[in-house]
Design an enzyme around this catalytic site. Structure first.
Site, mmCIF file in Angstrom:
data_model
loop_
_atom_site.group_PDB
_atom_site.id
_atom_site.type_symbol
_atom_site.label_atom_id
_atom_site.label_comp_id
_atom_site.label_asym_id
_atom_site.label_seq_id
_atom_site.Cartn_x
_atom_site.Cartn_y
_atom_site.Cartn_z
ATOM 1 N N ASP A 44 126.650 44.362 35.647
ATOM 2 C CA ASP A 44 126.013 44.547 34.375
ATOM 3 C C ASP A 44 125.383 45.966 34.332
ATOM 4 O OD1 ASP A 44 124.463 44.542 32.068
ATOM 5 O OD2 ASP A 44 122.883 43.020 33.122
ATOM 6 N N LYS B 165 121.855 49.715 23.880
ATOM 7 C CA LYS B 165 120.998 50.777 24.711
ATOM 8 C C LYS B 165 121.603 52.133 24.925
ATOM 9 C CE LYS B 165 118.763 47.284 27.089
ATOM 10 N NZ LYS B 165 119.139 45.654 27.472
ATOM 11 N N TRP C 274 116.820 41.265 35.451
ATOM 12 C CA TRP C 274 117.991 41.185 34.488
ATOM 13 C C TRP C 274 119.052 40.590 35.528
ATOM 14 C CZ3 TRP C 274 118.032 40.121 29.906
ATOM 15 C CH2 TRP C 274 117.206 40.972 28.964
HETATM 16 C C1 LIG Z 1 119.092 44.503 27.768
HETATM 17 C C2 LIG Z 1 119.711 43.918 29.120
HETATM 18 C C3 LIG Z 1 120.317 42.771 29.103
HETATM 19 C C4 LIG Z 1 120.210 41.763 28.023
HETATM 20 O O1 LIG Z 1 121.146 42.227 27.037
HETATM 21 P P1 LIG Z 1 121.289 41.421 25.579
HETATM 22 O O2 LIG Z 1 122.317 42.160 25.007
HETATM 23 O O3 LIG Z 1 120.202 41.269 24.723
HETATM 24 O O4 LIG Z 1 121.691 39.895 26.121
HETATM 25 C C5 LIG Z 1 121.175 42.425 30.108
HETATM 26 N N1 LIG Z 1 120.960 43.163 31.262
HETATM 27 C C6 LIG Z 1 120.468 44.348 31.193
HETATM 28 C C7 LIG Z 1 120.567 45.132 32.630
HETATM 29 C C8 LIG Z 1 119.696 44.694 30.172
HETATM 30 O O5 LIG Z 1 119.258 46.049 30.204
#
Ligand SMILES: *Cc1c(COP(=O)(O)O)cnc(C)c1O
Length: 362
Positions: free
Chosen positions: A173, A197, A103
């Site tokens: 993030d 998540k 990511w």
């Molecule tokens: C799942 C995830 C993303 C991507 O998220 P989307 O909502 O599908 O764009 C980005 N960063 C991390 C750490 C993730 O787990």
């Protein structure tokens, strides 16, 4: 009701059963309004009540840090990979990124399309099995911000500490570990997370930011991609994903009921420990992917002696009602995502199944 699966999906992922039940109870008729929340105008008082409640609950769970605002955006965390540099990385500046895995790399690629970047720290040399030590980071004078990924969902690593970046805003993030533990928001200029998540359903991205970072975006950026548009309009510039935001509000309420972040953190530690102990005590039959000191309490990644055995394991697990244990295609192996909503009992069931599988195949 039919039996609930043992859901270890990485995202979209498990939602607390209590939350689903409450949403079901008011699905058709939200609080005697004669319609579902998703059928209402986003400009009406009823929906706006939910919208504002979700923002204040979120800030409240984070200790009401002064000067921070919550935005509800769309396009997932992936859109934030681009929106962040578009808004905060100006000409003559450079943006620092911590390169911890899949990511982080996506975030870096997007930022490179927008402006100058540098890698402030990396664990690439260790196949992303760890998070780098950020204690002695040197950031250039013209650094716009430092970006890190608090939890690498695919590799299964997680930061336990965050650096002090002084005047340079720290941006994280936190898609896969937001609200999974206590957090000092004041260390961060901005935190963002796709909701699917730890916060509920997909469709909404939460941004928690210091006001000064989101109230003056460069004017050449299209309106919908500017943070200031959403700040000025309380995330109601265009139609928000109202049902997803309603669900997030329900999940936040559930987190409060779990003893807020302190309670959730204790439960998450217990859950992760149970699973890592099973891996570590299997005499090498199961082997953790991440280095011990960088292990994630959200995504537990592990391997077995061969890909064949891993395939057998996944197949047998599916027959017993386990879902989502196959590792991400980019790293292979196995992964159990044990977000806030995954109950301890489901991890206990997994650990029992792992023991059983080893007895039969070890
Ligand atoms: C799942 C995830 C993303 C991507 O998220 P989307 O909502 O599908 O764009 C980005 N960063 C991390 C750490 C993730 O787990």
């Amino acid at each position: 009701m039919s039996k609930r699966a043992y859901n270890f999906n990485a995202g979209p992922a498990a939602v607390p059963l209590e939350v689903l039940g409450r949403a079901q109870a008011e699905f058709v008729d939200y609080q005697d309004n004669g319609m579902s929340i998703m059928e209402m105008s986003h400009r009406g008082a009823v929906y706006e009540g939910v919208h504002n409640e979700a923002q204040s609950r979120l800030l409240n769970l984070l200790g009401n840090p002064e000067g921070y605002k919550v935005l509800f955006l769309q396009g997932g965390a992936s859109t934030q990979f681009a929106m962040l540099p578009m808004n905060l990385l100006a000409e003559g500046q450079t943006a620092g990124y911590v390169k911890t895995g899949s990511w982080a790399n996506k975030a870096i690629s997007e930022a490179k399309l927008v402006g100058d970047t540098f890698i402030a720290a990396s664990s690439e040399d260790n196949q992303y099995k760890s998070v780098p030590n950020l204690a002695n980071l040197q950031l250039p004078e013209n650094a716009a911000y430092l970006h890190l990924t608090s939890n690498e969902t695919i590799e299964g690593t997680q930061f336990q500490e965050f650096p002090d970046t002084g005047n340079v805003p720290l941006i994280a993030d936190m898609s896969s570990d937001i609200l999974s533990r206590q957090l000092d928001v004041k260390n961060f200029g901005m935190i963002y997370a796709g909701a699917q998540k730890n916060l509920g359903p997909s469709g909404v991205t939460v941004v928690i930011a210091r006001e000064e970072l989101i109230q003056n975006s460069p004017k050449h950026i299209p309106t919908v991609f500017r943070y200031d548009t959403h700040t000025k309009n309380n995330s109601l510039y265009n139609t928000p994903p109202s049902f997803s935001i309603y669900m997030v509000n329900q999940v936040l309420k559930w987190i409060e009921e779990q003893g807020s972040l302190a309670g959730i953190e204790a439960k998450n530690r217990e859950k992760a420990q149970l699973l890592y102990n099973a891996i570590d005590n299997s005499g090498g039959f199961f082997r953790g992917f991440a280095d011990t000191d960088s292990r994630s309490n959200m995504n537990v990644t592990f391997r077995m002696a061969s890909e064949d055995l891993e395939k057998q394991f996944v197949k047998a697990s599916e027959q017993e009602g386990f879902v989502g244990l196959k590792g991400h295609r980019s790293v292979g192996g196995l992964r159990a995502s044990i977000y806030n909503a995954v109950p301890y009992e489901h991890i206990k069931a997994l650990v029992d199944f792992m023991g059983e599988f080893q007895r039969k195949n070890g």
